[in-house]
Design an enzyme around this catalytic site. Structure first.
Site, short mmCIF file in Angstrom:
data_model
loop_
_atom_site.label_atom_id
_atom_site.label_comp_id
_atom_site.label_asym_id
_atom_site.label_seq_id
_atom_site.Cartn_x
_atom_site.Cartn_y
_atom_site.Cartn_z
N CYS A 2 17.36 1.62 -48.02
CA CYS A 2 16.13 2.16 -47.41
C CYS A 2 15.76 1.36 -46.17
O CYS A 2 15.94 0.15 -46.11
CB CYS A 2 14.97 2.05 -48.39
SG CYS A 2 15.27 2.92 -49.92
N ARG A 27 22.04 1.88 -41.88
CA ARG A 27 21.92 1.18 -43.17
C ARG A 27 22.33 2.07 -44.34
O ARG A 27 22.54 1.58 -45.45
CB ARG A 27 20.47 0.72 -43.38
CG ARG A 27 20.04 -0.34 -42.39
CD ARG A 27 18.53 -0.47 -42.37
NE ARG A 27 17.98 -0.94 -43.62
CZ ARG A 27 17.67 -2.20 -43.90
NH1 ARG A 27 17.87 -3.12 -43.01
NH2 ARG A 27 17.15 -2.52 -45.06
N TRP A 75 17.24 5.75 -49.55
CA TRP A 75 18.54 5.75 -50.22
C TRP A 75 18.20 5.86 -51.70
O TRP A 75 17.66 4.92 -52.29
CB TRP A 75 19.26 4.45 -49.90
CG TRP A 75 20.70 4.38 -50.29
CD1 TRP A 75 21.76 4.91 -49.60
CD2 TRP A 75 21.26 3.74 -51.44
NE1 TRP A 75 22.93 4.64 -50.26
CE2 TRP A 75 22.66 3.92 -51.38
CE3 TRP A 75 20.73 3.03 -52.52
CZ2 TRP A 75 23.52 3.42 -52.35
CZ3 TRP A 75 21.59 2.54 -53.48
CH2 TRP A 75 22.97 2.73 -53.40
N ASN A 99 10.93 -0.34 -50.18
CA ASN A 99 12.37 -0.59 -50.26
C ASN A 99 12.60 -1.46 -51.49
O ASN A 99 11.84 -2.41 -51.70
CB ASN A 99 12.80 -1.32 -48.98
CG ASN A 99 14.29 -1.59 -48.94
OD1 ASN A 99 15.04 -1.08 -49.77
ND2 ASN A 99 14.72 -2.39 -47.98
N GLY A 100 13.60 -1.15 -52.30
CA GLY A 100 13.86 -1.97 -53.49
C GLY A 100 13.53 -1.20 -54.76
O GLY A 100 13.32 0.01 -54.72
N GLU A 484 41.09 -6.40 -49.09
CA GLU A 484 40.18 -5.99 -48.02
C GLU A 484 40.70 -4.72 -47.33
O GLU A 484 39.92 -3.83 -47.01
CB GLU A 484 40.02 -7.17 -47.04
CG GLU A 484 39.17 -6.91 -45.83
CD GLU A 484 37.73 -6.46 -46.11
OE1 GLU A 484 37.29 -6.50 -47.27
OE2 GLU A 484 37.07 -6.02 -45.15
N LYS A 488 38.59 -1.25 -47.15
CA LYS A 488 38.29 -0.55 -45.89
C LYS A 488 38.70 0.91 -46.02
O LYS A 488 37.96 1.80 -45.66
CB LYS A 488 39.05 -1.15 -44.69
CG LYS A 488 38.60 -2.51 -44.21
CD LYS A 488 37.24 -2.55 -43.58
CE LYS A 488 36.15 -2.70 -44.57
NZ LYS A 488 35.61 -3.96 -44.89
N GLU A 491 36.47 2.98 -48.50
CA GLU A 491 35.10 3.16 -47.98
C GLU A 491 35.00 4.29 -46.96
O GLU A 491 34.08 5.09 -47.02
CB GLU A 491 34.66 1.89 -47.24
CG GLU A 491 34.15 0.80 -48.11
CD GLU A 491 33.68 -0.38 -47.26
OE1 GLU A 491 34.51 -0.97 -46.55
OE2 GLU A 491 32.48 -0.68 -47.30
N HIS A 507 54.36 -5.90 -63.67
CA HIS A 507 53.64 -6.00 -64.95
C HIS A 507 52.81 -4.75 -65.23
O HIS A 507 51.85 -4.81 -65.99
CB HIS A 507 52.75 -7.26 -64.94
CG HIS A 507 53.55 -8.52 -64.80
ND1 HIS A 507 54.37 -8.99 -65.79
CD2 HIS A 507 53.69 -9.37 -63.75
CE1 HIS A 507 54.96 -10.10 -65.37
NE2 HIS A 507 54.57 -10.34 -64.12
N LYS A 604 24.57 -0.27 -45.50
CA LYS A 604 25.03 -1.47 -44.80
C LYS A 604 24.49 -2.73 -45.47
O LYS A 604 25.19 -3.72 -45.62
CB LYS A 604 24.56 -1.41 -43.34
CG LYS A 604 25.00 -2.59 -42.50
CD LYS A 604 26.50 -2.57 -42.29
CE LYS A 604 27.03 -3.79 -41.57
NZ LYS A 604 28.47 -3.95 -41.81
C1 F6R Z 1 32.51 -3.55 -47.01
C2 F6R Z 1 31.12 -3.89 -46.96
C3 F6R Z 1 30.44 -4.36 -48.20
C4 F6R Z 1 29.75 -5.69 -47.91
C5 F6R Z 1 28.95 -6.17 -49.14
C6 F6R Z 1 28.32 -7.53 -48.90
O1 F6R Z 1 32.98 -3.09 -45.78
O2 F6R Z 1 30.52 -3.83 -45.93
O3 F6R Z 1 31.34 -4.48 -49.25
O4 F6R Z 1 30.72 -6.61 -47.55
O5 F6R Z 1 27.95 -5.25 -49.44
O6 F6R Z 1 27.47 -7.50 -47.80
P1 F6R Z 1 27.00 -8.84 -47.09
O7 F6R Z 1 28.19 -9.46 -46.47
O8 F6R Z 1 25.99 -8.37 -46.07
O9 F6R Z 1 26.39 -9.70 -48.14
#
Ligand code: F6R
Length: 609
Positions: A2, A27, A75, A99-100, A484, A488, A491, A507, A604
């Site tokens: 949010c 976000r 959100w 928010n929250g 990672e 990516k 996502e 395994h 985000k």
């Molecule tokens: C992946 C991504 C999320 C963040 C995670 C932690 O591309 O963006 O997995 O890495 O939500 O976020 P931060 O680093 O802001 O604590």
């Protein structure tokens, strides 16, 4: 998650609210709304599901006007995505955005229903606004006093902004576990979930602290701490440039941020390397440096991409500094009874500095007897930075694409410098530090080289974008890179991707291999390469389609595609090899036509646990 924007000014703020809330789209959200107090002291509310442009359409031709107002991107957590559930929520003369999560909202809802309140939505936000209304009706106190008395009844991490149509000159903001930033203007003031919303209006910000309640008027702001005493909070001059919020020549923020990495790393190294041989952390004094003398164990906690950076750092702490290092995702760290090792130091990693799971883990760690704590973070003034004993900032610049890219490589840059510095402090010799300082100066050039492989990577992406499943393999410090790479891809392209340590394939996962499953392997030329080659052979004989990123010579069987990458020094190979995987995910998603910068269901900054 949010996003909140609110303003109290001397002018009509409708356009400001719409523009600023649009800037918080990155976000992640599913609906948006706003409310103003008009000249008759009535609320005007407009809400819409979908993108902010739908909200803008609804406000057109309405001649909306007001000098004070709130806006919100939602959100969904409590209640489905619907107009009724979209903020702001109103109870008579009080309107709020929030928010929250309020964990005890069900109990409060039942209480308020008994008092006669009829709910229009399924949200916990409507519970807050009715509770404030009930308390005010009961006590006759001002909104700020009512809020102060009510916060103890609201359990959870949240932030909110409220306004009262009977007193239309002020906003009341509460910061309780979720960030809020006051933007200081001239004869007008603002509040938002993050500075990006306000960057075209002001550069002067106050980050509210945990438990703060603020009264924001056009001419002044008053902040109360959790004991309800008036406090002064530091004004931070932001060095973030509004231009960095623009895409420039790039199609997506994620693309821009991938290509920005050589410069973000240069900025992260700036003022921290002397004569390319000594590493400096101007942020750390002698006292902080001395803590590392006694450290015998490192515990790193983070989420998502930051967690993967932590996994790479484990290799560095153990192989270079000989310090045992454990790494855990924050939500799991907080979900069990913990046993803390002797002389252990606690590190959090975060791009946003607002990730609720990581913040909770930090707060728990403070009760557990660690030697101290440090956060490596991209956001100056964020909650993790404020609550940690010491912090080191990555200088990635604002990252807007939901999928993290430059924050990952800059976190790794800081981590490698930190490990090198700790080796010098503990071993009282600086040969490792010298070597790493030198290699780090080369890193941005190495990344420029690998970025030039974009066309070849795009061609691979064209072959893969219709695939349903992809496996990523890596060995040693390349395993977190495989993780990672897989993160990516899932996502932003919604393709199912999984990562395995190469040696683990036999395994179980080998059963998945056939001619329909592409396997991506990063295999730098190092001591582990021969073992990885054996794994490649195992896949080949079972008909798997292999794509290898490597600087080594590999026998090319018919189902192997080798993308030869330039040479890179072994220690920085993890930072280097993630680049082709970021590009691969980006180009696959581009071919699929997904929403790359705002993937479905994701946010985000994840400010709920
Ligand atoms: C992946 C991504 C999320 C963040 C995670 C932690 O591309 O963006 O997995 O890495 O939500 O976020 P931060 O680093 O802001 O604590």
């Amino acid at each position: 998650m949010c996003g909140i924007v609110a303003a109290v000014t001397q002018r009509n703020i409708i356009n400001f609210l719409l523009e600023s809330i649009q800037r918080l789209e990155y976000r992640g959200y599913d609906s948006s709304g706003l409310a103003l107090i008009n000249k008759n002291n009535d609320f005007i509310r407009v809400r819409s599901i979908g993108k902010v442009k739908e909200l803008i359409k609804k406000t057109k031709n309405k001649k909306l006007s007001g000098k004070i107002g709130l806006a919100h991107t939602r959100w969904a957590t409590h209640g489905k995505v619907s107009e009724e559930n979209t903020h702001p929520h109103i109870s008579s003369h009080i309107a709020i955005v929030h928010n929250g999560i309020i964990e005890n909202s069900l109990k409060l809802r039942l209480f308020l229903q008994k008092k006669g309140y009829i709910f229009q939505s399924d949200t916990d936000t409507e519970v807050i606004v009715h509770l404030l209304h009930w308390e005010q009706k009961k006590t006759g106190k001002s909104l700020v006093e009512v809020i102060h008395n009510s916060v103890i009844k609201l359990h959870g991490n949240y932030s909110m902004v409220a306004m009262d149509s009977n007193h239309s000159s002020k906003l009341i903001a509460v910061c309780s576990g979720s960030p809020l930033i006051i933007g200081l203007g001239v004869g007008e003031n603002f509040i938002a979930s993050d500075q990006i919303a306000l960057l075209n209006i002001t550069k002067r910000f106050i980050y509210l602290k945990e438990g703060d309640i603020a009264i924001i008027k056009a001419e002044k702001t008053t902040i109360f701490n959790k004991n309800y005493s008036i406090v002064r909070r530091k004004i931070i001059e932001s060095d973030v440039k509004y231009e960095c919020v623009k895409k420039g020549k790039y199609k997506h923020y994620m693309e821009k941020e991938i290509y920005e990495q050589p410069d973000s790393i240069r900025n992260t190294l700036k003022n921290r390397l002397k004569n390319n041989t000594t590493i400096f952390f101007p942020e750390l004094g002698l006292k902080e440096i001395n803590i590392f003398l006694n450290v015998e164990h490192i515990q790193i906690v983070a989420c998502g991409t930051s967690y993967h950076a932590a996994m790479v750092a484990k290799h560095w702490f153990e192989s270079l500094a000989n310090i045992p290092c454990d790494v855990e995702v924050a939500s799991e760290f907080s979900s069990r009874k913990l046993a803390v090792r002797k002389k252990s130091f606690f590190i959090t990693l975060s791009q946003s500095g607002e990730t609720a799971d990581t913040l909770t883990a930090l707060r728990i760690s403070k009760k557990l007897g660690y030697l101290g704590n440090l956060t490596i973070c991209n956001m100056k003034g964020s909650s993790l930075v404020q609550e940690s004993d010491i912090y080191l900032l990555t200088q990635a610049g604002i990252e807007i694409g939901v999928a993290s890219t430059k924050s990952f490589t800059t976190q790794l840059t800081v981590l490698l410098m930190l490990v090198a510095k700790i080796v010098s402090i503990k071993q009282k010799k600086n040969n490792v530090e010298k070597k790493i300082a030198k290699i780090l100066t080369i890193l941005p050039y190495r990344i420029e080289e690998i970025l030039k492989k974009n066309k070849e990577i795009k061609n691979i992406a064209k072959k893969l974008y219709n695939t349903k499943n992809i496996l990523f393999l890596g060995r040693g410090d390349q395993y977190p890179i495989a993780m990672e790479g897989a993160l990516k891809l899932k996502e932003i392209s919604y393709i199912h991707a999984e990562a395995y340590p190469s040696g683990e394939l036999k395994h179980g996962p080998l059963a998945l291999i056939d001619e329909n499953i592409p396997i991506i392997i990063t295999a730098p030329k190092n001591l582990l390469l021969e073992k990885t080659k054996k794994n490649i052979q195992e896949i080949c004989t079972r008909g798997g389609l292999i794509y290898i990123f490597s600087d080594a010579e590999i026998n090319l069987e018919k189902n192997i595609t080798l993308l030869k990458v330039p040479y890179v020094e072994e220690i920085i190979a993890p930072i280097f090899y993630i680049i082709p995987l970021q590009l691969l995910a980006y180009y696959i998603a581009l071919s699929k036509g997904t929403n790359i910068d705002q993937p479905r269901n994701l946010a985000k900054s994840v400010t709920v646990e």
